[in-house]
Design an enzyme around this catalytic site. Structure first.
Site, PDB file in Angstrom:
ATOM      1  N   LYS A   1       0.577  -1.132   0.066  1.00  0.00           N
ATOM      2  CA  LYS A   1      -0.058   0.005   0.135  1.00  0.00           C
ATOM      3  C   LYS A   1       0.751   1.214  -0.125  1.00  0.00           C
ATOM      4  O   LYS A   1       0.519   2.130  -0.663  1.00  0.00           O
ATOM      5  CB  LYS A   1      -1.047  -0.128   1.187  1.00  0.00           C
ATOM      6  CG  LYS A   1      -1.914  -0.990   1.118  1.00  0.00           C
ATOM      7  CD  LYS A   1      -3.297  -0.976   2.235  1.00  0.00           C
ATOM      8  CE  LYS A   1      -4.173  -1.863   1.694  1.00  0.00           C
ATOM      9  NZ  LYS A   1      -4.976  -1.459   0.538  1.00  0.00           N
ATOM     10  N   GLY A   2       2.100   1.184   0.744  1.00  0.00           N
ATOM     11  CA  GLY A   2       2.865   2.489   0.810  1.00  0.00           C
ATOM     12  C   GLY A   2       3.358   2.668  -0.472  1.00  0.00           C
ATOM     13  O   GLY A   2       3.236   3.774  -0.986  1.00  0.00           O
TER      14      GLY A   2
ATOM     15  N   ASN B   1     -12.506   2.868   3.184  1.00  0.00           N
ATOM     16  CA  ASN B   1     -13.541   2.261   2.671  1.00  0.00           C
ATOM     17  C   ASN B   1     -14.563   1.897   3.462  1.00  0.00           C
ATOM     18  O   ASN B   1     -14.398   2.010   4.658  1.00  0.00           O
ATOM     19  CB  ASN B   1     -13.046   1.158   1.360  1.00  0.00           C
ATOM     20  CG  ASN B   1     -12.228  -0.130   2.371  1.00  0.00           C
ATOM     21  OD1 ASN B   1     -12.519  -0.277   3.444  1.00  0.00           O
ATOM     22  ND2 ASN B   1     -11.674  -0.918   1.661  1.00  0.00           N
TER      23      ASN B   1
ATOM     24  N   ALA C   1      -5.203  -2.316  -6.914  1.00  0.00           N
ATOM     25  CA  ALA C   1      -4.676  -1.115  -6.380  1.00  0.00           C
ATOM     26  C   ALA C   1      -5.293   0.075  -6.630  1.00  0.00           C
ATOM     27  O   ALA C   1      -5.138   1.183  -6.565  1.00  0.00           O
ATOM     28  CB  ALA C   1      -3.339  -0.828  -7.204  1.00  0.00           C
ATOM     29  N   ALA C   2      -6.905  -0.298  -6.817  1.00  0.00           N
ATOM     30  CA  ALA C   2      -7.752   1.187  -6.981  1.00  0.00           C
ATOM     31  C   ALA C   2      -7.785   1.845  -5.950  1.00  0.00           C
ATOM     32  O   ALA C   2      -7.667   3.166  -5.947  1.00  0.00           O
ATOM     33  CB  ALA C   2      -9.201   0.397  -7.340  1.00  0.00           C
ATOM     34  N   GLY C   3      -7.899   1.413  -4.670  1.00  0.00           N
ATOM     35  CA  GLY C   3      -7.982   2.339  -3.544  1.00  0.00           C
ATOM     36  C   GLY C   3      -6.644   2.988  -3.486  1.00  0.00           C
ATOM     37  O   GLY C   3      -6.756   4.390  -3.020  1.00  0.00           O
ATOM     38  N   ASP C   4      -5.428   2.505  -3.700  1.00  0.00           N
ATOM     39  CA  ASP C   4      -4.187   3.120  -3.380  1.00  0.00           C
ATOM     40  C   ASP C   4      -4.219   4.103  -4.556  1.00  0.00           C
ATOM     41  O   ASP C   4      -3.252   5.277  -4.387  1.00  0.00           O
ATOM     42  CB  ASP C   4      -3.027   2.083  -3.487  1.00  0.00           C
ATOM     43  CG  ASP C   4      -3.027   1.201  -2.459  1.00  0.00           C
ATOM     44  OD1 ASP C   4      -3.499   1.291  -1.206  1.00  0.00           O
ATOM     45  OD2 ASP C   4      -2.935  -0.071  -2.350  1.00  0.00           O
TER      46      ASP C   4
ATOM     47  N   SER D   1      -7.545   2.518 -13.237  1.00  0.00           N
ATOM     48  CA  SER D   1      -6.654   1.501 -12.524  1.00  0.00           C
ATOM     49  C   SER D   1      -6.976   0.168 -12.577  1.00  0.00           C
ATOM     50  O   SER D   1      -6.614  -0.798 -12.806  1.00  0.00           O
ATOM     51  CB  SER D   1      -6.259   1.663 -11.383  1.00  0.00           C
ATOM     52  OG  SER D   1      -7.249   1.582 -10.236  1.00  0.00           O
TER      53      SER D   1
ATOM     54  N   GLY E   1      -2.591  -6.001 -11.924  1.00  0.00           N
ATOM     55  CA  GLY E   1      -1.604  -5.677 -11.484  1.00  0.00           C
ATOM     56  C   GLY E   1      -1.754  -4.640 -10.428  1.00  0.00           C
ATOM     57  O   GLY E   1      -2.856  -3.996 -10.398  1.00  0.00           O
TER      58      GLY E   1
END
Length: 307
Positions: free
Chosen positions: A40-41, A183, A249-252, A282, A287
């Site tokens: 996440k980072g 979320n 990776a949508a939220g990130d 995204s 990926g």
């Protein structure tokens, strides 16, 4: 000094694609396995950098074969790596299964991420200016995250927190945060308020503001997002209709893109629209970091949508 300092995890994502997620005790055949730099980072750092942000990554990798790839990938995005430390043992690993609808399940093995300690942040905070935004998640030890929140607040640096994976945030920390982005699952874990739609999100956001939180964004997947601040201003941003392939990776992507846009200073509704478009793009590519769009692509997409 970097405008955005991301303090958080770096993982190697091992992704398996399947028709349907297996049931307990079931063995199924996968469609293939791929390796993608993630965490996440790191994902949020890449999203911010591709949206034009000046970014520094702070975290830890191991002494295994994945470490070099994780660091070189960030370097390739123009991200400052000076605060990435090496810890004995394995790097963080995420085991991800994606089904035919694009939904995913994730198992994390924290590895070196679990060895990133509060004292590892001191060199960052000794800098004359520790960035405009400190961006945090919850894939490193909580004491390190809490230390970053308290220290950044004391130094007058804005703090954005994405409490994922879900964790109970002590109420005393909410007044120290400038922005909470989370979320439905995460907001329920924090507020004990089930969030199924905008109406429930509004209730949860109002409660968080009452606890001292300045601004909150609750992302709701296909239902868009809700923004609310302490003054009671609410903004509902609809999602864009796209063909979702992989939501990993949508939220990130949303968070990193939002942070990069927010640093530039446009109205909050423009930042939300921009981040929503980034997240939409995204999910159309497989990926984690490989799916994160550039600023040019996001602006082109918004123009095509008539915004």
């Amino acid at each position: 000094m970097s405008k955005i300092v991301v303090i958080g995890s770096m993982n190697m994502d091992i992704v398996n694609h399947v028709e349907n997620h297996p049931k307990p005790g079931e063995t199924i055949k996968g469609w293939g396995t791929a390796y993608y730099p993630g965490g996440k980072g790191a994902n949020q750092a890449v999203a911010a950098a591709r949206s034009g942000g000046q970014v520094m990554m702070a975290g830890a990798v191991g002494t295994d074969t994945f470490a070099g790839k994780l660091v070189s990938t960030l370097q390739g995005e123009g991200i400052n790596k000076d605060s990435i430390l090496e810890k004995d043992g394995t790097s963080g690993i995420a085991f991800i299964t994606v089904d035919s609808s694009g939904e995913n399940t994730i198992i994390l093995s924290e590895g070196s991420n679990g060895k990133f300690m509060p004292e590892d942040l001191d060199p960052i905070f000794r800098m004359k200016k520790s960035g405009d935004i400190i961006l945090l998640q919850n894939e490193i030890p909580w004491p390190t995250t809490e230390y970053a929140i308290r220290t950044a607040h004391r130094k007058g640096v804005r703090v954005f927190l994405n409490p994922a994976p879900a964790v109970k945030v002590p109420k005393g920390l909410f007044p120290l945060l400038d922005m909470l982005i989370l979320n439905e699952t995460e907001v329920e874990a924090i507020t004990d308020t089930p969030v199924k739609d905008i109406k429930h999100a509004r209730i949860a956001a109002s409660l968080l503001n009452e606890w001292g939180l300045k601004e909150v964004i609750i992302t709701l997947g296909k239902n868009g997002s809700l923004y609310r601040n302490q003054e009671g201003c609410e903004i509902i941003t609809p999602s864009f209709s796209v063909n979702a392939i992989d939501t990993t990776a949508a939220g990130d992507t949303f968070i990193g893109a939002f942070a990069a846009e927010n640093v530039l200073g446009p109205p909050i509704q423009d930042c939300l629209q921009y981040a929503t478009a980034a997240a939409a793009l995204s999910v159309t590519i497989q990926g984690a970091q490989s799916s994160i769009p550039t600023r040019e692509k996001i602006l082109t997409f918004l123009k095509s949508m008539g915004d």
